[in-house]
Design a protein around this motif. Structure first.
Motif, PDB file in Angstrom:
ATOM      1  N   ILE A 136     -33.904  51.665 -22.093  1.00  0.00           N
ATOM      2  CA  ILE A 136     -34.410  51.565 -23.467  1.00  0.00           C
ATOM      3  C   ILE A 136     -33.790  52.656 -24.340  1.00  0.00           C
ATOM      4  O   ILE A 136     -33.355  52.393 -25.469  1.00  0.00           O
ATOM      5  CB  ILE A 136     -35.958  51.643 -23.500  1.00  0.00           C
ATOM      6  CG1 ILE A 136     -36.566  50.367 -22.919  1.00  0.00           C
ATOM      7  CG2 ILE A 136     -36.465  51.914 -24.916  1.00  0.00           C
ATOM      8  CD1 ILE A 136     -36.309  49.099 -23.720  1.00  0.00           C
ATOM      9  N   SER A 178     -31.440  51.592 -27.366  1.00  0.00           N
ATOM     10  CA  SER A 178     -31.959  51.848 -28.709  1.00  0.00           C
ATOM     11  C   SER A 178     -31.171  52.912 -29.464  1.00  0.00           C
ATOM     12  O   SER A 178     -31.346  53.072 -30.674  1.00  0.00           O
ATOM     13  CB  SER A 178     -33.441  52.237 -28.647  1.00  0.00           C
ATOM     14  OG  SER A 178     -33.617  53.479 -28.007  1.00  0.00           O
ATOM     15  N   GLN A 223     -37.082  52.112 -33.104  1.00  0.00           N
ATOM     16  CA  GLN A 223     -36.531  52.943 -32.027  1.00  0.00           C
ATOM     17  C   GLN A 223     -37.600  53.861 -31.434  1.00  0.00           C
ATOM     18  O   GLN A 223     -37.775  53.925 -30.212  1.00  0.00           O
ATOM     19  CB  GLN A 223     -35.360  53.784 -32.535  1.00  0.00           C
ATOM     20  CG  GLN A 223     -34.731  54.646 -31.451  1.00  0.00           C
ATOM     21  CD  GLN A 223     -33.718  55.615 -32.014  1.00  0.00           C
ATOM     22  OE1 GLN A 223     -34.050  56.422 -32.882  1.00  0.00           O
ATOM     23  NE2 GLN A 223     -32.485  55.518 -31.536  1.00  0.00           N
ATOM     24  N   MET A 246     -40.322  51.809 -29.513  1.00  0.00           N
ATOM     25  CA  MET A 246     -39.798  51.261 -28.267  1.00  0.00           C
ATOM     26  C   MET A 246     -39.684  52.350 -27.201  1.00  0.00           C
ATOM     27  O   MET A 246     -40.050  52.142 -26.037  1.00  0.00           O
ATOM     28  CB  MET A 246     -38.422  50.632 -28.542  1.00  0.00           C
ATOM     29  CG  MET A 246     -37.890  49.775 -27.436  1.00  0.00           C
ATOM     30  SD  MET A 246     -36.287  49.043 -27.874  1.00  0.00           S
ATOM     31  CE  MET A 246     -36.675  48.114 -29.343  1.00  0.00           C
ATOM     32  N   SER A 279     -41.978  52.666 -23.711  1.00  0.00           N
ATOM     33  CA  SER A 279     -41.356  52.681 -22.378  1.00  0.00           C
ATOM     34  C   SER A 279     -41.762  53.930 -21.600  1.00  0.00           C
ATOM     35  O   SER A 279     -42.037  53.859 -20.396  1.00  0.00           O
ATOM     36  CB  SER A 279     -39.828  52.575 -22.475  1.00  0.00           C
ATOM     37  OG  SER A 279     -39.248  53.726 -23.044  1.00  0.00           O
ATOM     38  N   VAL A 303     -43.248  46.922 -24.919  1.00  0.00           N
ATOM     39  CA  VAL A 303     -41.795  47.093 -24.854  1.00  0.00           C
ATOM     40  C   VAL A 303     -41.115  45.734 -24.965  1.00  0.00           C
ATOM     41  O   VAL A 303     -40.148  45.571 -25.729  1.00  0.00           O
ATOM     42  CB  VAL A 303     -41.359  47.803 -23.551  1.00  0.00           C
ATOM     43  CG1 VAL A 303     -39.838  47.812 -23.425  1.00  0.00           C
ATOM     44  CG2 VAL A 303     -41.899  49.216 -23.500  1.00  0.00           C
ATOM     45  N   LEU A 357     -41.150  44.507 -28.523  1.00  0.00           N
ATOM     46  CA  LEU A 357     -40.240  45.265 -29.377  1.00  0.00           C
ATOM     47  C   LEU A 357     -38.781  44.910 -29.101  1.00  0.00           C
ATOM     48  O   LEU A 357     -37.956  44.876 -30.025  1.00  0.00           O
ATOM     49  CB  LEU A 357     -40.486  46.766 -29.194  1.00  0.00           C
ATOM     50  CG  LEU A 357     -41.862  47.240 -29.678  1.00  0.00           C
ATOM     51  CD1 LEU A 357     -42.149  48.639 -29.161  1.00  0.00           C
ATOM     52  CD2 LEU A 357     -41.960  47.177 -31.185  1.00  0.00           C
ATOM     53  N   VAL A 358     -38.455  44.635 -27.851  1.00  0.00           N
ATOM     54  CA  VAL A 358     -37.101  44.187 -27.516  1.00  0.00           C
ATOM     55  C   VAL A 358     -36.818  42.864 -28.219  1.00  0.00           C
ATOM     56  O   VAL A 358     -35.740  42.678 -28.805  1.00  0.00           O
ATOM     57  CB  VAL A 358     -36.914  44.060 -25.984  1.00  0.00           C
ATOM     58  CG1 VAL A 358     -35.651  43.283 -25.644  1.00  0.00           C
ATOM     59  CG2 VAL A 358     -36.894  45.440 -25.338  1.00  0.00           C
TER      60      VAL A 358
END
Length: 104
Positions: free
Chosen positions: A7, A11, A23, A26, A30, A63, A66-67
């Protein structure tokens, strides 16, 4: 820990305008996955550990979301998004298996 590394690396290429938005969120989510597993381990009881594993799974879902946002906005390629999603899914499955094992 591998999820965190992936991540952070992925990012790093987000636009500067997302530094304190996507960013940051995320990365924090994680880290929260691993941190909650570690904290639950340190609590010393199975019920506490299970509770922190539940929180970790919630963070892994965050996560993943957000991805997908990053993919939809064109910040991540479909390939990067798929690789990160696969990693998140693997982590979630491991957490779920651990939860089930502790409940048995």
């Amino acid at each position: 820990m591998e999820l965190i590394t992936e991540i952070y690396r992925s990012s790093a290429g987000l636009p500067a305008s997302e530094r304190f938005g996507l960013q940051s969120q995320m990365r924090r989510a994680s880290v929260s996955v691993a941190a909650n597993i570690a904290e639950g381990t340190g609590k010393g009881t199975d019920p506490d550990f299970i509770r922190f594993l539940r929180i970790a799974r919630g963070s892994s879902s965050e996560v993943e979301c957000l991805v997908q946002v990053a993919v939809r906005l064109g910040y991540f390629s479909d390939e990067v998004g798929a690789a990160l999603t696969a990693r998140v899914d693997a982590v979630s499955k491991l957490i779920l298996a651990l939860q089930r094992g502790l409940r048995s």
